[in-house]
Design an enzyme around this catalytic site. Structure first.
Site, PDB file in Angstrom:
ATOM      1  N   GLU A 116      -3.437 -33.385 -14.160  1.00  0.00           N
ATOM      2  CA  GLU A 116      -4.298 -32.410 -13.539  1.00  0.00           C
ATOM      3  C   GLU A 116      -5.801 -33.063 -12.894  1.00  0.00           C
ATOM      4  O   GLU A 116      -6.581 -32.478 -12.464  1.00  0.00           O
ATOM      5  CB  GLU A 116      -4.893 -31.371 -14.414  1.00  0.00           C
ATOM      6  CG  GLU A 116      -3.701 -30.397 -15.098  1.00  0.00           C
ATOM      7  CD  GLU A 116      -2.788 -29.662 -14.346  1.00  0.00           C
ATOM      8  OE1 GLU A 116      -3.208 -29.934 -13.069  1.00  0.00           O
ATOM      9  OE2 GLU A 116      -2.072 -28.873 -14.541  1.00  0.00           O
ATOM     10  N   HIS A 139     -10.411 -28.187 -18.889  1.00  0.00           N
ATOM     11  CA  HIS A 139      -9.212 -27.261 -18.494  1.00  0.00           C
ATOM     12  C   HIS A 139      -8.741 -27.015 -19.608  1.00  0.00           C
ATOM     13  O   HIS A 139      -8.393 -28.140 -20.513  1.00  0.00           O
ATOM     14  CB  HIS A 139      -8.204 -27.696 -17.473  1.00  0.00           C
ATOM     15  CG  HIS A 139      -6.772 -27.240 -17.634  1.00  0.00           C
ATOM     16  ND1 HIS A 139      -6.829 -25.867 -17.248  1.00  0.00           N
ATOM     17  CD2 HIS A 139      -5.596 -27.779 -17.905  1.00  0.00           C
ATOM     18  CE1 HIS A 139      -5.267 -25.767 -17.228  1.00  0.00           C
ATOM     19  NE2 HIS A 139      -4.737 -26.564 -17.819  1.00  0.00           N
ATOM     20  N   HIS A 141      -6.323 -23.990 -22.385  1.00  0.00           N
ATOM     21  CA  HIS A 141      -5.292 -22.897 -22.524  1.00  0.00           C
ATOM     22  C   HIS A 141      -5.690 -21.767 -23.468  1.00  0.00           C
ATOM     23  O   HIS A 141      -5.160 -21.582 -24.598  1.00  0.00           O
ATOM     24  CB  HIS A 141      -3.767 -23.388 -22.777  1.00  0.00           C
ATOM     25  CG  HIS A 141      -3.446 -24.303 -21.982  1.00  0.00           C
ATOM     26  ND1 HIS A 141      -2.282 -25.241 -22.477  1.00  0.00           N
ATOM     27  CD2 HIS A 141      -3.682 -24.844 -20.757  1.00  0.00           C
ATOM     28  CE1 HIS A 141      -2.001 -25.962 -21.267  1.00  0.00           C
ATOM     29  NE2 HIS A 141      -2.839 -25.832 -20.695  1.00  0.00           N
ATOM     30  N   GLU A 169     -22.713  -9.819 -23.204  1.00  0.00           N
ATOM     31  CA  GLU A 169     -23.003 -11.294 -22.661  1.00  0.00           C
ATOM     32  C   GLU A 169     -22.359 -11.587 -21.514  1.00  0.00           C
ATOM     33  O   GLU A 169     -22.974 -12.538 -20.774  1.00  0.00           O
ATOM     34  CB  GLU A 169     -22.374 -12.258 -23.978  1.00  0.00           C
ATOM     35  CG  GLU A 169     -23.350 -12.072 -25.127  1.00  0.00           C
ATOM     36  CD  GLU A 169     -24.783 -12.707 -24.810  1.00  0.00           C
ATOM     37  OE1 GLU A 169     -25.011 -13.841 -24.424  1.00  0.00           O
ATOM     38  OE2 GLU A 169     -25.580 -11.837 -24.914  1.00  0.00           O
ATOM     39  N   HIS A 210      -1.513 -19.231 -17.439  1.00  0.00           N
ATOM     40  CA  HIS A 210      -1.652 -20.727 -17.690  1.00  0.00           C
ATOM     41  C   HIS A 210      -2.609 -21.253 -18.288  1.00  0.00           C
ATOM     42  O   HIS A 210      -2.718 -21.825 -19.626  1.00  0.00           O
ATOM     43  CB  HIS A 210      -1.508 -21.716 -16.512  1.00  0.00           C
ATOM     44  CG  HIS A 210      -1.489 -23.384 -16.697  1.00  0.00           C
ATOM     45  ND1 HIS A 210      -0.741 -24.137 -16.282  1.00  0.00           N
ATOM     46  CD2 HIS A 210      -2.410 -23.848 -17.528  1.00  0.00           C
ATOM     47  CE1 HIS A 210      -1.107 -25.385 -16.588  1.00  0.00           C
ATOM     48  NE2 HIS A 210      -2.075 -25.344 -17.505  1.00  0.00           N
TER      49      HIS A 210
END
Ligand code: 2HA
Ligand code: ZN
Length: 271
Positions: A116, A139, A141, A169, A210
């Protein structure tokens, strides 16, 4: 001092362990890139000697040339970083022509940066142009965020509104809202370009089915954004279909006024 003992390696080792324990980074899921200023790199590498060159597969934006990034390795597991940073992380310098990454440290077993990396570098370039202090792209998941994306149309106004209406929040932490991409093939320059396009307006981008991307000046900020989205998505998913008390629009507007925030347009109608 050896780079392995630097605060940069420690910060990435600590956060990857933390994220693994959240249950967000199964197997080789997730990746982090940390731009380190040359003045700090010089403390550890006074003379530049490259271990090897790694092709980027695309041409990095000019703003990234000769910049240094500490990056998680492809196929590597977040849970293992803390016990062997030198195999699981690498420090690279983007070449003068933007085509190659010079390896200064790490990827000891012959590895390379995350698949990535295009999405990371393209996102760094966009965020740096908006905010020269940005250093982190992260990044991961996160489970409930992925659930939420699966339950909603791929529409960032709807996604953002559901988050803001679930947790007071939310609007305070991400007033610019969450960018949303549809399900796409990951690890490609196409998804990198699409993510970077969203990063022009948002510091967080959801990849439907994803995971999520977050940007920040430091690890706390990028992680804090992601954990607030994830906590809020958890609240949303646990209450889905049974909500009695949604946060009223007036309260969201009140929070934005109190904190002097510029809200993503079109999410809450100003009355
Ligand atoms: O690095 O998370 O998106 C593994 C991934 C790919
Ligand atoms: Zn992923």
């Amino acid at each position: 001092m050896n780079f392995i003992e630097s605060r940069f390696v420690k910060e990435v080792s600590d956060i990857t362990s933390n994220m693994y324990r959240q249950g967000w980074d199964e197997r080789n899921g997730g990746n982090i890139s940390y731009m380190i200023d040359e003045e700090y790199v010089r403390d550890y590498f006074p003379v530049e000697k490259y271990i090897r060159d790694i092709e980027l597969g695309f041409v990095a934006d000019e703003i990234l040339r000769n910049k240094y990034f500490l990056v998680t390795g492809t196929g590597k597991y977040f849970k293992n970083v803390i016990n062997d940073p030198e195999a699981n992380l690498g420090l690279v310098k983007i070449s003068e022509d933007g085509k190659v990454a010079h390896l200064l440290w790490g990827y000891r077993d012959g590895g390379r940066f995350t698949s990535e990396f295009p999405a990371h570098l393209m996102s760094h370039a966009v965020r740096l142009k908006i905010n020269p202090k940005n250093r982190i792209i992260m990044h991961t998941h996160p489970t409930y965020t992925i659930c939420m994306g699966a339950c909603l149309p791929t529409d960032e106004v709807i996604f953002t509104r559901k988050l803001w209406k679930s947790n007071t929040e939310a609007v305070v932490v991400f007033p610019e809202g969450v960018g949303v991409l549809p399900c796409m093939v990951c690890g490609t320059t196409e998804i990198g370009e699409a993510t970077a396009e969203k990063m022009k307006k948002h510091r967080i981008v959801s990849w439907t089915n994803h995971g999520i991307y977050g940007a920040g000046n430091d690890i706390d900020e990028a992680f804090g954004l992601i954990e607030t989205v994830e906590k809020t998505a958890q609240i949303y998913m646990l209450t889905l279909g049974r909500v009695v008390n949604e946060i009223p629009d007036e309260v969201i507007i009140g929070l934005a006024k109190l904190w002097n925030l510029k809200m993503m347009p079109g999410v809450i109608e100003e009355k």
